[in-house]
Design an enzyme around this catalytic site. Structure first.
Site, PDB file in Angstrom:
ATOM      1  N   THR A   1      36.765  24.882  73.072  1.00 39.27           N
ATOM      2  CA  THR A   1      36.346  24.977  74.069  1.00 39.27           C
ATOM      3  C   THR A   1      34.577  24.048  73.874  1.00 39.27           C
ATOM      4  OG1 THR A   1      36.867  27.490  73.294  1.00 39.27           O
ATOM      5  CG2 THR A   1      34.500  27.316  73.725  1.00 39.27           C
TER       6      THR A   1
ATOM      7  N   ASN B   1      33.421  16.614  68.616  1.00 44.26           N
ATOM      8  CA  ASN B   1      35.060  16.615  68.078  1.00 44.26           C
ATOM      9  C   ASN B   1      35.503  15.442  69.527  1.00 44.26           C
ATOM     10  OD1 ASN B   1      34.113  19.315  66.839  1.00 44.26           O
ATOM     11  ND2 ASN B   1      33.673  17.206  65.557  1.00 44.26           N
TER      12      ASN B   1
ATOM     13  N   LYS C   1      27.440  29.792  69.457  1.00 47.03           N
ATOM     14  CA  LYS C   1      27.916  28.449  70.289  1.00 47.03           C
ATOM     15  C   LYS C   1      28.442  28.618  71.323  1.00 47.03           C
ATOM     16  CE  LYS C   1      31.833  25.601  70.507  1.00 47.03           C
ATOM     17  NZ  LYS C   1      33.796  25.464  70.659  1.00 47.03           N
TER      18      LYS C   1
ATOM     19  N   LYS D   1      36.569  30.344  80.299  1.00 48.03           N
ATOM     20  CA  LYS D   1      35.747  31.056  79.237  1.00 48.03           C
ATOM     21  C   LYS D   1      34.508  30.897  78.776  1.00 48.03           C
ATOM     22  CE  LYS D   1      36.439  31.475  74.622  1.00 48.03           C
ATOM     23  NZ  LYS D   1      37.397  30.461  73.804  1.00 48.03           N
TER      24      LYS D   1
ATOM     25  N   LEU E   1      39.960  21.749  68.769  1.00 52.17           N
ATOM     26  CA  LEU E   1      38.675  21.097  68.021  1.00 52.17           C
ATOM     27  C   LEU E   1      37.359  21.750  68.273  1.00 52.17           C
ATOM     28  CD1 LEU E   1      39.357  17.239  69.556  1.00 52.17           C
ATOM     29  CD2 LEU E   1      40.032  18.169  66.574  1.00 52.17           C
TER      30      LEU E   1
END
Lengths: 329, 329, 329, 329
Positions: C127, C101, C277, C202, C96
């Site tokens: 992520t 979300n 982001k 990540k 997502l």
């Protein structure tokens, strides 16, 4: 008269919102009835005292019982939990260290909202994320209560002397009721807009303050290394376009001004940790709104590094000291 | 009387330095004799006019002959080179774009020092690297002349109205002589210390100015995105510790203030290119003196990026516009 | 055999946790039974296809029904909501766009946890903020299910070819079960530690990637302006200590390398918005853990400014273009 | 043979430049005649030794006579000044700490150019501002000599083992002659372009190196605080797009790698002061060419702050230590 008039305005508003009329008018018309106070730390304690001085009976609580002693001796009633306070008082002020404390005091198992009366006015003077203020306001509204954010500008000294500035966010029609209480504790009470804007104004001010302070520190340091006398440089800046609060009112260079932390080995004042916290809030709101804040962001990092290098407890103007050391010393 | 007294003070000083006495007294006692002026650009032109208005005959030159026309019509004598000016006038003011121009005008093949008279007073009002000012002073001293740096604060408007601020570096005993001329062109003439400190003060001020401006721009932008009215936010900042010249006198947000470039699509004012140049000077002096200037350095980079993105010709408060755009617009 | 062994290990673990034994063993022993998939966007779609190719029946859903068509034609069963998927499948993968979300898909009114079976394995490849992963894991645990975070490195191309890298956080004894599915979609599946560490790895990687990319862009730009040939400079950097992935594998200067977005007007690749982001997530985790990240923070601000200046849709290596423009062009 | 061929190429070139033919050919054809060496510090000393080992007679000088002892015992002839060296040798290598030293050694009262022979080859391996290299080249050309800049990558260890990398700027037709000498001291000799480009390449590399190192340090620190094992995080970064020399070859986190300064309390290696110096050069060249280098600029400031906080003598990877401290420790 004003209180009565405000009462009737509120009355009309509440009517439209189908809120219990009797409770509302009872809150707003009895202005010197008891006021709840949650959080009696360095700031909360003198704030509550000023309410007492203005004749408001105080019902208070704090997680550390010893914080309550002084106020109890002055006549305040001390209860066990925020819920208990909310059970007795329909106007409550909260003054807490950070967002999680606020969430707990309002929505926790012994929180205010567990026993809040319909129509209560809840004023949070903590400095927290504006989005948390909005969440608290929504939660309060579900219980028929009104939440306003009213963070302060000014430190312990201003809290003691009743000279704080309050930046208030929330329903405009409740501002007069909030101001009645806040003006006992502060010299300026500014209405900023909807819930959360008090926090936003506070955060914006402190971000610009941090930028101005670091900027002043590095500018003064550069000037001194270039051979300028620090007092003369401050005078020149203050009559020119480089002027800012940190250069003309709170100069970070020892010896330039009297009565500021730089003259007292950076004791007292506004701690580096607190500035780092406020810059963290600024960063969060900027990230969430996708707003570029390059200098605010770097200021945040610098105060964060200072915390890591032993400056956590010093006044935030100690950034001058952090930057000034000569190589090899 | 004052001029005579100053003359005799200089006389004693010169005596100690074994400088030709007759020449010195001839310069200092004839205060309304001709003054040389090199550099008749946007700033130099109105400055020279103000000297004319105060009754000083002007002998001027500029690399662009057309720049000299207006002054010539007002009665100034125009010569071919700085050397020629130095041959006729023993007090010379220079107002040039950058360090290389200053080096050329003073030490180039047709430079002032080629024909400078012993005891001449050379005042450079350009904004340049203080180390270049020191080099020029040393070169002038070898020729028996006195060099002072006297950069200005204030733009073309202040130059026209004679309201500049001069920050003056050089031998203190020459300051009165310099002030006599500079006060015809400026409202404030501040003595800063030895040669180069005028530049240093100017550079320090402009670095802090840039930091305050970007800080104000990003703070206002953040506040607006958080739902605050810009005028209200400016008012709150200006009564609080975030206050600075850029927030209270030159606010970068269109509509907050009247009579500033933000209200006129960032036309006029102090160009982004010029700010980038001054920040480059600040960076150079900081690098040379191993002084950390984290915010000044980032401010430099931001104005440099703005120059690259089409803001070179706009007022430096246009950083608000640079930062404000919404994603995807 | 391995599956059986893992099953019995799980069995012991579950026993200790008093979880329903039958359900767990039924999940883990039936490895080619159906797999749920929520989120069929640019990444989720090719990922789900690869599961299909490996013989796993897919039960999927997406808020945009049209996203499901292709997969439906390939044999997947499409349901209305994440809750419906959880009702049928005891292994579910979610992919997502962002934290809200994920919160909605797991804990919303039609979320997975509304109908999740005891012992289910829930793998989130989005992520997001690691603290949200931890919240989801705690919520899943209350329902007797296991949540793991498994964000990916690699774009749409790697998703299509099954060459993603998965960084996996969660209970170590569940890793083998997760790897069985993830290795159908990726070439590398790395176990990172407790829940949230997949996200942390990540985020860390992408923060360093952004720093390396901007650093490479400004270094290449500086070198070019200093007269160096860009290919030669890249070669020198890549054999020296300046070497990084952005200089040797994804060089941002047009013409230096083939087959990278810089050679194709910065089309394709990893968008500036997505990098902004991820840097926002890095900033949030750094602020929350009081970790100074000066370059990461500035990188965030630069990508944020780029989004505001029209670079939102370009590959993140377009920072070279953002920085390179000559003044006045 | 190669030397002869090169000699004849030079011959043609010189002919076109109307330079004295006899002198040139005498320099270039006698390849094992004496070589001058100025600057016998930590780097210069082992470099000169390697030339001796390759059979070149050395004529050397240094401002500190004690630096010359070791080389003298090995057979080098020690003279009093660079001018004296230039009087005897027509190939000279200089290895000096910074720009002012280079200016003095070449153009000072006892400088090389005072007695340089026509056709001499002057190779400067110092790391300095490329604009100073250009000035030296112009000054050398006036005297009929050839100046090349050839700064090195690699520290004292590489200097001792003859494994330096030389980045060479200057006339391409002289590169072979320079390489003959430089390849005795280095494993890689790379031609970069016109005079100054060797410096430019060196400066660019070190700027990107500093960015990568600080980026790696803050990324590793963030990951550790988020619960990742440092070795695992390094492994993940090094197989992903975050990979850089500082993460895979010189990791700044103690315990992640063997044989690097982070494993030895940041002793040895490349000192923070030297990195700050190189970043100052990068900043100067960027300012002069109006190139935005936001991360390079901040990296400069961070190393500058580290110098002020007691890290001057530690390896530059100690930025990890600078950033990692926990608040309150």
């Amino acid at each position: 008269m004003a209180a009565l008039f405000r009462g009737s305005r509120n009355l009309l508003k509440r009517w439209n919102k189908n809120v219990d009329l009797a409770l509302v008018s009872s809150r707003s018309m009895a202005s010197k009835t008891q006021v709840g106070f949650v959080g009696l730390g360095n700031m909360g304690n003198p704030m509550a005292k000023n309410l007492l001085k203005h004749g408001y009976p105080i019902i208070a609580t704090d997680v550390f019982p010893e914080s309550c002693k002084e106020l109890q001796e002055l006549g305040a009633q001390i209860l066990d939990s925020p819920a208990d306070v909310a059970d007795k008082a329909d106007r409550i002020i909260t003054m807490l260290p950070s967002s999680p404390n606020v969430v707990d005091v309002y929505t926790g198992p012994n929180g205010i909202l567990k026993k809040v009366k319909k129509g209560s006015l809840l004023i949070d003077s903590s400095t927290i994320d504006p989005s948390v203020s909005k969440e608290m306001a929504a939660a309060a509204e579900k219980m028929g209560a009104v939440f306003m954010d009213a963070p302060v500008s000014g430190g312990v000294g201003a809290a003691s002397s009743g000279n704080l500035t309050f930046m208030v966010g929330g329903a405009e029609e409740e501002f007069t009721a909030a101001k009645e209480l806040l003006s006992c504790m502060g010299a300026n009470v500014v209405y900023c807009g909807q819930v959360g804007t008090g926090q936003s104004a506070k955060i914006c001010n402190n971000m610009l303050l941090a930028i101005g302070m670091i900027g002043t520190a590095e500018t003064m340091n550069l000037g001194i290394r270039l051979g300028l006398d620090p007092k003369l440089l401050a005078k020149i800046l203050n009559m020119s376009s480089g002027r800012c609060w940190s250069s003309d009112t709170y100069n970070p260079v020892p010896g330039v001004m009297e009565g500021v932390p730089s003259g007292n080995n950076y004791q007292g004042g506004f701690g580096t940790t607190l500035m780092a916290k406020d810059l963290g809030l600024a960063q969060n709101t900027a990230t969430n709104t996708k707003t570029p804040v390059p200098l605010g962001s770097l200021a945040h990092q610098i105060y964060r590094m200072m915390c890591a290098r032993g400056y956590a407890g010093k006044d935030f103007s100690s950034v001058f000291q952090f930057l000034r050391e000569e190589e090899g010393q």
